[in-house]
Motif scaffolding. Structure first.
Motif, mmCIF file in Angstrom:
data_model
loop_
_atom_site.group_PDB
_atom_site.id
_atom_site.type_symbol
_atom_site.label_atom_id
_atom_site.label_comp_id
_atom_site.label_asym_id
_atom_site.label_seq_id
_atom_site.Cartn_x
_atom_site.Cartn_y
_atom_site.Cartn_z
ATOM 1 N N PHE A 66 8.226 66.783 2.306
ATOM 2 C CA PHE A 66 8.418 68.188 2.614
ATOM 3 C C PHE A 66 9.619 68.339 3.542
ATOM 4 O O PHE A 66 9.709 67.669 4.560
ATOM 5 N N MET A 67 10.507 69.217 3.162
ATOM 6 C CA MET A 67 11.738 69.367 3.899
ATOM 7 C C MET A 67 12.049 70.825 4.188
ATOM 8 O O MET A 67 11.618 71.716 3.454
ATOM 9 N N TRP A 68 12.774 71.033 5.239
ATOM 10 C CA TRP A 68 13.333 72.341 5.561
ATOM 11 C C TRP A 68 14.851 72.193 5.669
ATOM 12 O O TRP A 68 15.350 71.300 6.358
ATOM 13 N N TYR A 69 15.529 73.078 4.972
ATOM 14 C CA TYR A 69 16.980 73.121 5.020
ATOM 15 C C TYR A 69 17.429 74.456 5.592
ATOM 16 O O TYR A 69 16.775 75.483 5.410
ATOM 17 N N ARG A 70 18.567 74.422 6.269
ATOM 18 C CA ARG A 70 19.198 75.631 6.766
ATOM 19 C C ARG A 70 20.506 75.792 6.020
ATOM 20 O O ARG A 70 21.278 74.832 5.861
ATOM 21 N N GLN A 71 20.760 77.006 5.550
ATOM 22 C CA GLN A 71 21.991 77.259 4.803
ATOM 23 C C GLN A 71 22.695 78.473 5.384
ATOM 24 O O GLN A 71 22.158 79.583 5.360
ATOM 25 N N TYR A 72 23.892 78.244 5.896
ATOM 26 C CA TYR A 72 24.733 79.343 6.333
ATOM 27 C C TYR A 72 25.465 79.891 5.119
ATOM 28 O O TYR A 72 25.641 79.210 4.114
#
Lengths: 114, 112
Positions: free
Chosen positions: B33-39
């Protein structure tokens, strides 16, 4: 620092031309890379899995003859959009797994087809 | 039914607030399980990665996985304007090595 690079970062082309996008893993080898497409305000949609030394695996609904993938080496995968049309305009992003189930993404390539 | 469901927001909070982002998934075979941040106009950046159930903390970020309810969360403490971005949850595992399935992404704005 970045571990996956993409080139070019953006490209504008005429309808009917082909565009090649490169994805490189910078300090590790990747036998598998992934190509995604992202439309504005939408999530990433997996297009295909690029496999070094063998054919790419395409997701359902993705035309393999239109989106040619070549995994030329353990650090390079290319995506060629052939005979591009305006509806192909999108943000194309590659990723490479590093370790078990952890993936790093490239900065993306913005394609605009006129 | 989508494999991963995520409330797209948008979510707007004042600086310093605690932010809670959530996803649910349907396939019990998922183990990563992963969380990514995208600008905007950038590729996703890996924020947190967890395996199986439990909590993981990294600075102001805490990731939580509850496999029994197929629910994953990301908490951001003392949110900052620089946290304004789209946050994507992703799951992987089962028979598809390396393939990530993403949620729709939640647009977060932290205003001063």
């Amino acid at each position: 620092g970045a571990v996956v690079s993409q080139h070019p970062s953006w490209v504008i082309c005429k309808s009917g031309t082909s565009v090649k996008i490169e994805c490189r893993s910078l300090d590790f080898q990747a036998t598998t890379m992934f190509w995604y497409r992202q439309f504005p305000k939408q999530s990433l949609m997996l297009m295909a899995t690029s496999n070094e030394g063998s054919k790419a695996t395409y997701e359902q609904g993705v035309e393999k003859d239109k989106f040619l993938i070549n995994h030329a080496s353990l650090t390079l995968s290319t995506l060629t959009v052939t005979s591009a049309h305006p509806e192909d305009s999108s943000f194309y992003i590659c990723s490479a797994p590093r370790g078990q189930e952890t993936q790093y993404f490239g900065p993306g390539t913005r394609l605009l087809v006129l | 039914q989508k494999e991963v469901e995520q409330d797209p927001g948008p979510l707007s909070v004042p600086e310093g607030a605690i932010v809670s982002l959530n996803c649910t998934y349907s396939n019990s075979a998922f183990q990563y399980f992963m969380w990514y941040r995208q600008y905007s106009r950038k590729g996703p950046e890996l924020l947190m990665y967890t395996y199986s159930s439990g909590n993981k903390e990294d600075g102001r970020f805490t990731a939580q996985v509850d496999k029994s309810s197929k629910y994953i969360s990301l908490f951001i403490r003392d949110s900052q304007p620089s946290d304004s971005a789209t946050y994507l949850c992703a799951v992987a595992g089962g028979t598809s090595y390396g393939k990530l399935t993403f949620g729709q992404g939640t647009i977060l704005t932290v205003h001063p």
